[in-house]
Design a protein around this motif. Structure first.
Motif, short mmCIF file in Angstrom:
data_model
loop_
_atom_site.label_atom_id
_atom_site.label_comp_id
_atom_site.label_asym_id
_atom_site.label_seq_id
_atom_site.Cartn_x
_atom_site.Cartn_y
_atom_site.Cartn_z
N GLN A 139 0.91 -1.38 -0.06
CA GLN A 139 -0.15 -0.16 -0.01
C GLN A 139 0.80 1.27 0.06
O GLN A 139 0.50 2.31 -0.76
CB GLN A 139 -0.91 0.12 1.13
CG GLN A 139 -2.07 -1.11 1.05
CD GLN A 139 -2.78 -1.45 2.38
OE1 GLN A 139 -2.33 -0.75 3.33
NE2 GLN A 139 -3.79 -2.44 2.54
N ALA A 140 2.09 1.34 0.68
CA ALA A 140 2.93 2.44 0.52
C ALA A 140 3.25 2.82 -0.87
O ALA A 140 3.54 3.98 -1.24
CB ALA A 140 4.03 2.35 1.56
N ALA A 143 0.74 4.10 -3.01
CA ALA A 143 0.47 5.38 -2.67
C ALA A 143 1.68 6.20 -3.23
O ALA A 143 1.39 7.31 -3.70
CB ALA A 143 0.42 5.65 -1.25
N ALA A 175 4.41 8.05 2.38
CA ALA A 175 3.80 7.05 2.75
C ALA A 175 4.35 5.97 3.72
O ALA A 175 3.67 5.59 4.73
CB ALA A 175 3.80 5.91 1.44
N TYR A 484 -2.21 6.76 1.23
CA TYR A 484 -1.87 5.61 2.02
C TYR A 484 -2.88 5.67 2.81
O TYR A 484 -3.45 4.24 3.21
CB TYR A 484 -0.50 5.77 2.71
CG TYR A 484 -0.25 4.55 3.51
CD1 TYR A 484 -0.10 3.20 3.25
CD2 TYR A 484 -0.45 4.77 5.01
CE1 TYR A 484 0.31 2.13 4.04
CE2 TYR A 484 -0.18 3.82 5.85
CZ TYR A 484 0.20 2.50 5.45
OH TYR A 484 0.26 1.36 6.20
#
Length: 492
Positions: A139-140, A143, A175, A484
């Protein structure tokens, strides 16, 4: 009589239709570029799905590939101006030829020199222990890709050449901070990197000014300019060949050859000598052809300028493809491993399909959206001729080479635009000297405001570019942190 009137009326109607078609073309052309870009992003997602098959992680990898393709398109659109802007502004290459040459060179550089990636900067900036959960890493990076691409896209639309290196670093920091707090970032390391971003444009400007002054002294101020140019231009080409030979040696992937500085220097000397030996008869023959023509000195510098622009595009493709596909390669690495053996933010061997997305994305960004910033860097900051543009390209190359040797993550955008500023301000210095000495007197009655408007460097562009540079890292970080948090909220 009536038939003639009817034909005249028909001609007027056809003229109106042709004008309507022309207006429609201006409206539709940008939409065609956007459509092609969206199609490429869709194909990138299909390539990820085809490469991974029916794995449970295919959907996530497909989404990551789409974001990676979007980022690669924007990097190609923005960064190409650094390499081809001076050559187009000096009219050494037409826009179409420059776009094609840049696209081919960027692709070749990315495919040949960008295979070993990716998180070299991240390893120094981010504490791996603080961001070790696979879902957090994915996810980081998602983002970071989206935030960096959005900012570079906006900057390209505004006509501001920004640093994609700055953008992706700022996005990764944002992020990571949102995921694990401020302690996860090594702020001392970031301070050193930020300092290099401040210093390298000044170095590029100083080198460009020094090289232009040297050419002025060795060639332009000589009684027989053409003879001096015939003697010195091969020397400049030899130095440029040596510098690029050293740069490519240092940038070779470790799997091919890991060169020490001493070996790179030796290869640089050899390539420089070969470049001089090849260039000398070519320049002598060209000088003989131009002996009776006006602007012969500028024409002699067109070949070195074109070579420098193409080689810089190749080097940019090899170096900056990591900005485009680094986060994507990290996501693919994490998705392909079990939870127990995840090693975030380490250099990884990139799958071929990931490298292809980065290379083709940068090339398509160049072709579809490159002209806007090429015009800005090449002609709208200050007026460039082949001699000045050669100084810009060579100074940028030298600065990047030295920074690479020292291990500094420099921004090619900062260096190239700094070199353009250096040439422009040096021209203003020479013009001021000429006015003070009476060689170029001020016109009687010319208002001070008019003289200020006629400066050789457009201050409005200087301020716009500097403002974009200053806000790139904090803005990318803020957008990335927000994305994020949004992804975490959506995925629960």
């Amino acid at each position: 009589m009536s038939d003639r009137a009817n034909w005249r009326s028909l001609d007027k109607d056809l003229a109106r239709l042709s004008q309507t078609e022309r207006v429609a073309g201006y409206v539709v052309r940008p939409l065609c570029g956007i459509g092609v870009a969206l199609a490429f992003m869709f194909l990138a997602g299909l390539a990820a799905a085809w490469a991974l098959g029916a794995a449970p992680t295919t959907v996530m990898a497909t989404a990551a590939a789409v974001f990676g393709a979007y980022l690669a398109l924007n990097i190609g659109a923005n960064d190409v101006a650094n390499n081809m802007g001076p050559a187009v502004g000096a009219k050494a290459l037409p826009m179409g030829a420059a776009l094609i040459a840049a696209a081919l060179a960027e692709t070749a550089g990315a495919m040949l020199g960008g295979s070993e990636v990716v998180a070299t900067v991240s390893r120094r900036l981010i504490d791996p222990a603080s961001v070790s959960a696979p879902d957090v890493i994915i996810q980081a990076m998602m983002a970071a890709m989206a935030a960096s691409a959005l900012w570079v896209n906006l900057a390209t639309w505004m006509g501001a050449p920004v640093s994609t290196t700055q953008s992706i670093i700022g996005a990764i920091i944002g992020a990571t901070t949102a995921a694990a707090g401020f302690a996860a970032v090594d702020w001392l390391t970031f301070g050193g990197i930020a300092l290099s971003w401040t210093i390298t444009p000044l170095i590029g400007a100083a080198l460009a000014m020094g090289l232009l002054a040297l050419i002025q002294r060795l060639i332009s101020d000589q009684p027989d300019k053409l003879t001096a140019a015939r003697h010195w231009v091969p020397v400049f080409l030899g130095v440029m060949g040596g510098a690029f030979g050293m740069f490519f040696t240092l940038k070779l992937p470790d799997t091919l050859y890991s060169a020490t500085p001493r070996v790179a220097l030796a290869i640089g000397v050899i390539s420089g000598a070969l470049s001089f030996a090849v260039a000398r008869p070519v320049i002598h023959r060209r000088a003989a052809e131009l002996a009776q023509q006006k602007g012969a000195i500028k024409a002699l510098f067109r070949l070195p300028l074109v070579i420098a622009a193409i080689l810089m595009s190749f080097a940019h493709g090899a170096n900056d493809v990591a900005n485009a596909i680094g986060p994507l390669a990290t996501i693919v690495q994490v998705l392909g491993q079990s939870h127990s053996d995840v090693m975030p933010f380490v250099a990884v061997a990139v799958p071929f399909w990931v490298l292809l997305i980065g290379a083709l994305g940068m090339a398509m960004g160049v072709l579809l959206f490159g002209p806007r910033l090429i015009k800005l860097v090449g002609s709208q900051i200050t007026k460039l001729n082949p001699v000045r543009a050669y100084c810009v390209s060579t100074a940028a190359a030298m600065t990047v080479i030295v920074a690479s040797w020292l291990g500094l993550p420099v921004s090619s955008t900062h260096v190239a635009v700094g070199a353009v500023f250096g040439v422009g301000f040096f021209r203003e210095h020479l013009a001021a000297q000429a006015q003070r000495s009476g060689q170029k007197p001020i016109r009687p009655g010319q208002p001070k405001e008019d003289r200020r408007r006629r400066r050789l460097v457009r201050r409005s562009h200087v301020l716009t570019i500097l403002a974009a540079w200053l806000i790139t890292v904090p803005l990318s970080a803020a957008v990335s942190a927000g994305l994020y948090v949004l992804l975490r909220a959506i995925t629960g």
